[in-house]
Design a protein around this motif. Structure first.
Motif, PDB file in Angstrom:
ATOM      1  N   LYS A  51       0.807  -1.134  -0.069  1.00 30.58           N
ATOM      2  CA  LYS A  51       0.115  -0.018  -0.109  1.00 30.58           C
ATOM      3  C   LYS A  51       0.824   1.270  -0.135  1.00 30.58           C
ATOM      4  O   LYS A  51       1.547   1.544   1.019  1.00 30.58           O
ATOM      5  N   SER A  64      -6.779   1.799  -1.669  1.00 30.18           N
ATOM      6  CA  SER A  64      -6.881   0.194  -1.487  1.00 30.18           C
ATOM      7  C   SER A  64      -6.824  -0.567  -2.776  1.00 30.18           C
ATOM      8  O   SER A  64      -7.341  -0.225  -3.698  1.00 30.18           O
ATOM      9  N   ILE A  66      -7.360  -3.773  -2.359  1.00 34.80           N
ATOM     10  CA  ILE A  66      -8.370  -5.060  -1.999  1.00 34.80           C
ATOM     11  C   ILE A  66      -9.539  -4.573  -2.025  1.00 34.80           C
ATOM     12  O   ILE A  66     -10.142  -3.674  -1.341  1.00 34.80           O
ATOM     13  N   HIS A  68     -13.798  -6.219  -1.911  1.00 33.26           N
ATOM     14  CA  HIS A  68     -15.063  -7.003  -2.049  1.00 33.26           C
ATOM     15  C   HIS A  68     -15.885  -7.041  -3.116  1.00 33.26           C
ATOM     16  O   HIS A  68     -16.127  -6.058  -3.549  1.00 33.26           O
ATOM     17  N   VAL A  76      -7.713  -8.900  -4.995  1.00 30.53           N
ATOM     18  CA  VAL A  76      -6.491  -7.769  -4.998  1.00 30.53           C
ATOM     19  C   VAL A  76      -6.277  -7.625  -6.570  1.00 30.53           C
ATOM     20  O   VAL A  76      -6.102  -8.244  -7.346  1.00 30.53           O
ATOM     21  N   GLU A 214      -1.469  -4.195   2.926  1.00 25.70           N
ATOM     22  CA  GLU A 214      -2.825  -4.518   3.043  1.00 25.70           C
ATOM     23  C   GLU A 214      -2.983  -6.073   3.251  1.00 25.70           C
ATOM     24  O   GLU A 214      -2.269  -6.846   2.426  1.00 25.70           O
ATOM     25  N   GLY A 216      -6.024  -9.257   3.201  1.00 27.25           N
ATOM     26  CA  GLY A 216      -7.221  -9.877   2.951  1.00 27.25           C
ATOM     27  C   GLY A 216      -7.622 -11.379   3.120  1.00 27.25           C
ATOM     28  O   GLY A 216      -6.591 -11.838   2.662  1.00 27.25           O
ATOM     29  N   ARG A 226     -12.683 -10.813   4.476  1.00 23.73           N
ATOM     30  CA  ARG A 226     -12.482  -9.524   5.008  1.00 23.73           C
ATOM     31  C   ARG A 226     -11.131  -9.257   5.028  1.00 23.73           C
ATOM     32  O   ARG A 226     -10.271  -9.495   4.871  1.00 23.73           O
ATOM     33  N   LYS A 227     -10.802  -7.674   5.211  1.00 25.49           N
ATOM     34  CA  LYS A 227      -9.644  -7.043   5.223  1.00 25.49           C
ATOM     35  C   LYS A 227      -9.250  -6.852   6.733  1.00 25.49           C
ATOM     36  O   LYS A 227      -9.967  -6.782   7.430  1.00 25.49           O
TER      37      LYS A 227
END
Length: 244
Positions: A51, A64, A66, A68, A76, A214, A216, A226-227
């Motif tokens: 990141k 970000s 990553i 959902h 990613v 980051e 996940g 989830r992160k």
């Protein structure tokens, strides 16, 4: 005709059978300056990426790589960030459409296949251009467990036990191959996260900091993608530091 003549058109092959515009899309991924690593075990899958905040005035929370896609599938993205957001929105739309049409959540392999098909169409029509991104999808399959799929701009996708993308892709894949041949001992989700962080740190030849990475995760014990928060990442990094 010279190479410069063949790379003006997406749909024209060179005499060597190459599509230069597609190759340039791959180059956009490796020149992005980011490195991503994905690893899965029998119980969990983990995505780890760098990141970078290029300007001190930027809000780090708004940056970000990553995302959902569904409650149980995440991804990613490595490469051009604008292309990545477009690809993620299309993946979310395809997943929502599948849920509406069939009444259940799309599986990781079906979503990977659908997005790969879309990418492939981008390589055969002159009015489009390949997206300069690599998408790594992860999710829990109800029958097969944790899954990782990597998609490229040419429309090719395949499942992996571990893979990488970005600037240090070759170094990371070589490191993962050596570890996999020796035999990973990944009994818990924490082991997978630590291995992914350790691999990224080794490839970059630097100590990671909580605001520069980051993570996940998907696991059988904790349904959904989830992160990890910065606090959770910091705990893992401290644990790795103590082991070293």
């Amino acid at each position: 005709m010279s190479r410069s003549s063949y790379d003006r058109y997406l749909t024209v092959f060179s005499p060597e059978g190459r599509l230069y515009q597609v190759e340039y899309a791959f180059k956009a991924i490796t020149s992005s300056g980011h490195t991503t690593i994905a690893i899965r075990s029998g119980d969990a899958s983990v995505l780890v990426t760098q990141k970078k905040v290029p300007d001190k005035l930027l809000d780090p929370a708004s940056i970000s790589h990553i995302f959902h896609i569904t409650p149980n599938i995440g991804c990613v993205m490595t490469g051009r960030h604008a292309d990545a957001r477009s690809q993620v929105q299309r993946a979310q739309s395809e997943a929502a459409s599948f849920r509406y049409k069939y009444g259940y959540e799309i599986t990781p392999d079906m979503l990977a296949k659908r997005m790969a098909n879309i990418n492939q169409v981008y390589t055969q029509r002159a009015a489009m251009r390949p997206l300069g991104i690599s998408m790594i999808l992860t999710g829990i399959d109800s029958e097969l467990g944790p899954q990782i799929f990597k998609l490229d701009p040419a429309g090719y996708f395949v499942g992996f036990h571990g893979t990488a993308a970005g600037a240090k892709q070759q170094e990371a894949i070589s490191l993962l191959e050596k570890g996999y041949k020796k035999g990973w001992k990944l009994e818990k989700t924490e082991d997978v996260v630590e291995l992914a962080l350790q691999s990224l740190s080794t490839v970059l030849a630097t100590d990671l900091k909580k605001g520069e990475v980051e993570v996940g995760i998907c696991s059988r014990s904790e349904p959904g993608f989830r992160k990890l928060s910065e606090t959770e990442i910091d705990e893992y990094l401290q644990r790795l530091g103590e082991k070293d």
